[in-house]
Design a protein around this motif. Structure first.
Motif, mmCIF file in Angstrom:
data_model
loop_
_atom_site.group_PDB
_atom_site.id
_atom_site.type_symbol
_atom_site.label_atom_id
_atom_site.label_comp_id
_atom_site.label_asym_id
_atom_site.label_seq_id
_atom_site.Cartn_x
_atom_site.Cartn_y
_atom_site.Cartn_z
ATOM 1 N N GLU A 46 2.779 -0.317 3.953
ATOM 2 C CA GLU A 46 3.517 0.763 3.314
ATOM 3 C C GLU A 46 5.024 0.654 3.499
ATOM 4 O O GLU A 46 5.766 1.573 3.133
ATOM 5 C CB GLU A 46 3.052 2.121 3.867
ATOM 6 C CG GLU A 46 3.449 2.389 5.309
ATOM 7 C CD GLU A 46 2.352 2.027 6.300
ATOM 8 O OE1 GLU A 46 2.260 2.723 7.339
ATOM 9 O OE2 GLU A 46 1.593 1.077 6.027
ATOM 10 N N ASN A 87 -2.828 -0.535 7.223
ATOM 11 C CA ASN A 87 -2.425 -0.892 5.858
ATOM 12 C C ASN A 87 -1.801 -2.282 5.822
ATOM 13 O O ASN A 87 -1.878 -2.979 4.809
ATOM 14 C CB ASN A 87 -1.438 0.142 5.306
ATOM 15 C CG ASN A 87 -2.117 1.428 4.904
ATOM 16 O OD1 ASN A 87 -3.252 1.414 4.413
ATOM 17 N ND2 ASN A 87 -1.432 2.550 5.096
ATOM 18 N N THR A 105 0.840 -1.189 0.000
ATOM 19 C CA THR A 105 0.000 0.000 0.000
ATOM 20 C C THR A 105 0.879 1.245 0.000
ATOM 21 O O THR A 105 2.106 1.152 0.160
ATOM 22 C CB THR A 105 -0.904 0.036 1.243
ATOM 23 O OG1 THR A 105 -0.092 0.264 2.406
ATOM 24 C CG2 THR A 105 -1.694 -1.260 1.411
#
Length: 303
Positions: free
Chosen positions: A266, A234, A221
């Motif tokens: 991320e 995420n 992400t």
């Protein structure tokens, strides 16, 4: 190692036969002199002058013969002494040569040990070079196999690549099929969109033709925090998406033993998160072809 030279007395002492002969000559000389003296006394009383003179001549001849014999023996003794001295010199010279050869052999022995050590080092270096060459050949063969597979996949996925739905890259030594999450999922969701299913169906058809490979499905992400989503982070979202894609591939005939799933959230970006374009690149799902053992051949370092 040999005889020592000396005078005639030394020679006589070294040769009993010669010593005996000289002693006999001396004793004979003394006896003749005694006989001559006796004959002279006897002649004055009993024999004629002629017989006396004959006896004296015989004694003189015998004495002269004995003197010649003695000189010959002395000459021979001197010759023997000279020969013995020459022989001793030859022995001494031969001993010196022997000693020098011995020293040279000792040095050669040390040199041969050094040569053996050098030879051993050269052999080790040659063996290492052969191993390095073999490793390089294996690494080259593996690299050529990866390049060949890369070209094949690029051709088979050409339409998806041209459409921008798929990219094929090499990352961390692995071949990676990268799909945009914008194609596969709605924002904050893990359910596949119809166009995502179509894209994954084409990918599954190709992956099924690659035997003996392990595939990892990884979700990624951008760094935007979760706002409207059933997922807490995420990380959770990326993991759920990876599992969704994995289940779809199994349903399309991919062996589940050849699949694994991972979520990176991320924390494994491929672009900056400071721009919209960079964020879109980071929102992705990757299917990595895990390398075989042959592909893991390390290229040896230079010596």
């Amino acid at each position: 190692m040999g005889f020592r030279s000396g005078d005639s007395k030394g020679w006589a002492a070294a040769d009993p036969l010669q010593r005996t002969r000289l002693e006999v000559i001396d004793m004979t000389s003394r006896m003749l002199l005694s006989l001559v003296a006796s004959a002279a006394l006897f002649a004055t009383a009993c024999v004629s002058q002629g017989k006396y003179d004959e006896a004296v001549r015989s004694a003189d001849a015998a004495r002269a013969e004995l003197a010649r014999e003695k000189q010959e023996m002395q000459r021979r003794a001197k010759f023997a002494d000279e020969g013995r001295a020459e022989m001793q010199k030859q022995i001494d010279d031969a001993t010196a040569v022997y000693d020098e050869l011995t020293k040279q052999l000792e040095r050669l022995g040390q040199d041969s040990q050094s040569l053996l050590a050098v030879n051993g080092s050269l052999k080790d270096a040659l063996d290492n070079s052969k191993r390095r060459l073999e490793e390089l050949r294996r690494a080259q063969a593996a690299a050529e196999a990866r390049a060949s597979l890369y070209r094949e996949l690029a051709l088979r996925f050409k339409s998806m690549i041209d459409a921008g739905d798929l990219a094929i890259t090499l990352r961390d030594g692995r071949m990676v099929l990268r799909l945009s999450n914008d194609v596969l999922f709605d924002s904050g969701r893990s359910e596949l969109k119809p166009e995502g299913k179509r894209a994954l169906s084409g990918i599954a058809a190709v992956l099924a033709t690659i035997p003996g490979r392990q595939f990892q499905v990884a979700g990624h992400t951008d760094d935007e925090p979760i706002r409207v989503s059933p997922y807490r982070s995420n990380w959770d979202l990326s993991t759920a998406r990876a599992l969704e894609v994995t289940s779809f591939l199994v349903a399309k005939g991919i062996d589940p033993h050849a699949l694994s799933a991972a979520g990176y959230g991320e924390y494994d970006p491929i672009d900056t998160n400071h721009t919209s374009l960079g964020k879109s690149h980071n929102r992705r799902t990757e299917i990595s072809l895990q390398p075989n053992i042959d592909d893991l051949v390390a290229i040896p370092d230079s010596p």
